[in-house]
Design a protein around this motif. Sequence first.
Motif, PDB file in Angstrom:
ATOM      1  N   ARG A 229     -42.812   8.328 -12.697  1.00 49.87           N
ATOM      2  CA  ARG A 229     -43.781   7.859 -11.703  1.00 49.87           C
ATOM      3  C   ARG A 229     -44.918   8.866 -11.510  1.00 49.87           C
ATOM      4  O   ARG A 229     -45.559   8.889 -10.468  1.00 49.87           O
ATOM      5  CB  ARG A 229     -43.083   7.626 -10.362  1.00 49.87           C
ATOM      6  N   SER A 231     -48.360  10.862 -13.470  1.00 48.08           N
ATOM      7  CA  SER A 231     -49.262  10.803 -14.607  1.00 48.08           C
ATOM      8  C   SER A 231     -50.416  11.767 -14.396  1.00 48.08           C
ATOM      9  O   SER A 231     -50.930  11.894 -13.299  1.00 48.08           O
ATOM     10  CB  SER A 231     -49.810   9.378 -14.749  1.00 48.08           C
ATOM     11  N   GLU A 301     -44.879  -1.053  -9.011  1.00 56.21           N
ATOM     12  CA  GLU A 301     -45.015   0.134  -9.850  1.00 56.21           C
ATOM     13  C   GLU A 301     -46.165  -0.030 -10.848  1.00 56.21           C
ATOM     14  O   GLU A 301     -46.945   0.908 -11.072  1.00 56.21           O
ATOM     15  CB  GLU A 301     -43.697   0.416 -10.592  1.00 56.21           C
ATOM     16  N   LYS A 305     -49.395   2.319 -10.875  1.00 50.62           N
ATOM     17  CA  LYS A 305     -49.694   3.056 -12.102  1.00 50.62           C
ATOM     18  C   LYS A 305     -51.119   2.754 -12.581  1.00 50.62           C
ATOM     19  O   LYS A 305     -51.819   3.643 -13.066  1.00 50.62           O
ATOM     20  CB  LYS A 305     -48.674   2.652 -13.176  1.00 50.62           C
ATOM     21  N   THR A 390     -43.897   4.094  -5.132  1.00 51.94           N
ATOM     22  CA  THR A 390     -44.776   5.253  -4.924  1.00 51.94           C
ATOM     23  C   THR A 390     -45.003   5.939  -6.263  1.00 51.94           C
ATOM     24  O   THR A 390     -44.078   6.083  -7.062  1.00 51.94           O
ATOM     25  CB  THR A 390     -44.148   6.241  -3.926  1.00 51.94           C
ATOM     26  N   TYR A 391     -46.227   6.360  -6.497  1.00 55.40           N
ATOM     27  CA  TYR A 391     -46.627   6.952  -7.769  1.00 55.40           C
ATOM     28  C   TYR A 391     -47.504   8.165  -7.471  1.00 55.40           C
ATOM     29  O   TYR A 391     -48.220   8.174  -6.471  1.00 55.40           O
ATOM     30  CB  TYR A 391     -47.427   5.900  -8.557  1.00 55.40           C
ATOM     31  N   TRP A 392     -47.447   9.169  -8.327  1.00 56.08           N
ATOM     32  CA  TRP A 392     -48.264  10.370  -8.115  1.00 56.08           C
ATOM     33  C   TRP A 392     -49.144  10.643  -9.317  1.00 56.08           C
ATOM     34  O   TRP A 392     -48.692  10.537 -10.455  1.00 56.08           O
ATOM     35  CB  TRP A 392     -47.364  11.582  -7.861  1.00 56.08           C
ATOM     36  N   SER A 393     -50.378  11.012  -9.047  1.00 60.38           N
ATOM     37  CA  SER A 393     -51.320  11.273 -10.131  1.00 60.38           C
ATOM     38  C   SER A 393     -52.216  12.444  -9.756  1.00 60.38           C
ATOM     39  O   SER A 393     -52.504  12.661  -8.582  1.00 60.38           O
ATOM     40  CB  SER A 393     -52.167  10.016 -10.361  1.00 60.38           C
TER      41      SER A 393
END
Lengths: 409, 409
Positions: A229, A231, A301, A305, A390-393
């Motif tokens: 999760r 990038s 997701e 993303k 939840t995603y982190w970048s």
Amino acid sequence: MENSKPILQAFPMSDSPLSLPRGFRFAGATCGIKASGKPDVSLIVSDHPVVAAGVYTTNQIVAAPVVLSRSRTPSAAVRAVLTNSGCANACTGDQGMEDAKSSSAQLAALVGCDESGVLVMSTGVIGKRLPMEKIRTGIEQVHGKLAGDDAAFVDAAEAIRTTDAARKTETCELALGGKTIRIAAMAKGAGMIAPNMATMLSVMCTDASITQDDAQAILTRVANVSFNRVSVDGHTSTNDTLLLLASGTDEPLSGDALAEFEAELTKLAINLAKQLVADGEGATHVMQIHVFGAESDASAEVIAKTVAASPLVKCAITGGDPNWGRIVSAAGYAGEPLQPAKVSLSVCGQAIYENGTPLDFDAASLSRTMKGQPQIDVELCVGSGEGEATYWSSDLTTEYVRFNSEYTT
Amino acid sequence: MENSKPILQAFPMSDSPLSLPRGFRFAGATCGIKASGKPDVSLIVSDHPVVAAGVYTTNQIVAAPVVLSRSRTPSAAVRAVLTNSGCANACTGDQGMEDAKSSSAQLAALVGCDESGVLVMSTGVIGKRLPMEKIRTGIEQVHGKLAGDDAAFVDAAEAIRTTDAARKTETCELALGGKTIRIAAMAKGAGMIAPNMATMLSVMCTDASITQDDAQAILTRVANVSFNRVSVDGHTSTNDTLLLLASGTDEPLSGDALAEFEAELTKLAINLAKQLVADGEGATHVMQIHVFGAESDASAEVIAKTVAASPLVKCAITGGDPNWGRIVSAAGYAGEPLQPAKVSLSVCGQAIYENGTPLDFDAASLSRTMKGQPQIDVELCVGSGEGEATYWSSDLTTEYVRFNSEYTT
């Protein structure tokens, strides 16, 4: 340990004392693969055969060490994990597989186990052969340095770094069923990628007792909500590897205790994953995007993303620009169910778009808030159901481009 | 016409004299939507009802003008295309649709046609309402300036620009069945995207006679191999619109003549599409990626698009870095069938990877070649079948990031 990146200081390793699981020894050494002369060979050895699970890159172009380790997990008889940095041993044809096998065989003889008890990982330049003479010397050296203390664990974690601005380790203790269990994990990766380099690697060791099947199932779920999760630039490497080693020998965990173990492992993996993003090349902010109201968690997701991968969104985060049109339109091309008239968005807690209609807000004030925070929270409702993710970048900076486009033969 | 971008000069408009189709009048005007005072309202009117086909953004978050025009094509009774630049009329809720309809109704009254005979396009900032007082004045003005000459056509093309460094027009003549047919097309877009802006727009006018069904089918196919095969940053806008207007009134084209028309229209659309990429924000190179040996053409397109979208690949192109590991690994995560042991790659005609094994090549020499060329040709075989596709992408520069992250409230 150097750490020259301000953003990394906002996502530090836990500052509690290290707590290492029983049954493992560690070492790091320098064998000359890296021109910089930094440590480049790392070893973890267990005192007896342990349970091991693995999650690997989904890239179809996979490095030789991934092919080899993948064929050896899950397992209940692993003794060692050998890692080299500075050379990915990817796109090296049949010779690359020979080299991986020969390293593994050499270490198995030293450890006194079957070859299948050795897992290997490599990270660094794609398309170059492993310098086998250096590797052979390095294996001897690193095996000779094995120890069970904190310094040895740190050495092992240092030796898997490539362009990482900081070492990434996390350890924890938890009480399960009257016993104390420890988890110690290390990871490397300046984001998912690095220039000319590849690989996010992580090894998580525990002295919990877990069955081989549970270990594999848990690790897959943990990866799906942590390392899968995050990038930096969406470029999936050829070498990504995540391993879990469990050395416990008494009754395997089950029920609530197993669930509690998984929850702790997940927390720890998310911490490490966020450190990777904060260490993303050129990164100045971490964007945490929470998508909710999606048709399913999987759909949420994909949307998260897609937003996280948009260069326009990432540039807006870099500049502290509350440019919500970029976020909403990125969600719109994710290809997932979305009700345009029910889409709502907030950034850093400020509502700016509600049910498909722009709200009045103080853009200058929000911009100041964004610029001053290491983590930008994006909350996006897509109005199609109950799914969330939840995603982190990292953000996208001129420094990232400079780092990845400068080339000197 | 200013054109300060070196890369754009390598992808110029045809320098042959303009050749406008019969039956159309054009105009551009300035009504004050843009703070810069540049032209911002553009009009095309046909002398009689004409066949019209449209291809629109696949984004689920669509601007009001897209919703309106989409509902009115294909058609055999279109009289006008009204475009404003400087405001996208996207994410503007119900009011946005009211504004689009009211503009369309005002123009229909002036032209003397049904409202459904007017198509509308908007491009510019997302989330702001159209300034309706200015628009109403602008429609009066631009309608009063309609003319059939070259200058009027150029005015119309100028007025649809946003951040484009240059106007984008193409015209051609072809002899079909003893008759001369003309095509005149205009497009705008600094890539697929622009800061705070949206939209790639294009209108293609012809005096060929084509049925409504053929027009729609041809336009869809043309879009699929031209405007749908280019990317600056993979961010699909909320306003993308491509229109084909055909004014011919004699026997509709069919058979070989229709095929020849489609081939010419395709060529022209590809020229315009490549101009969009060359005008991509900050672009210094165009990458032309040809994927072959794929399981199908569709599969080849996905692989080409994945390689074209990789920030790491784009940075390598920027720096003249023959970093083939980035290209091969991007193909590997595209999710399409690929035989690792049959993958081969050449860059600017230099073979560098063959059947899964690196070749020796002079990297410094290839780097010099790459740096000196406006277009970098990438040829990638994936060894799975007979499918192929060509895709065009800009490179990724610090200038792109600077342009899209600088924010001043």
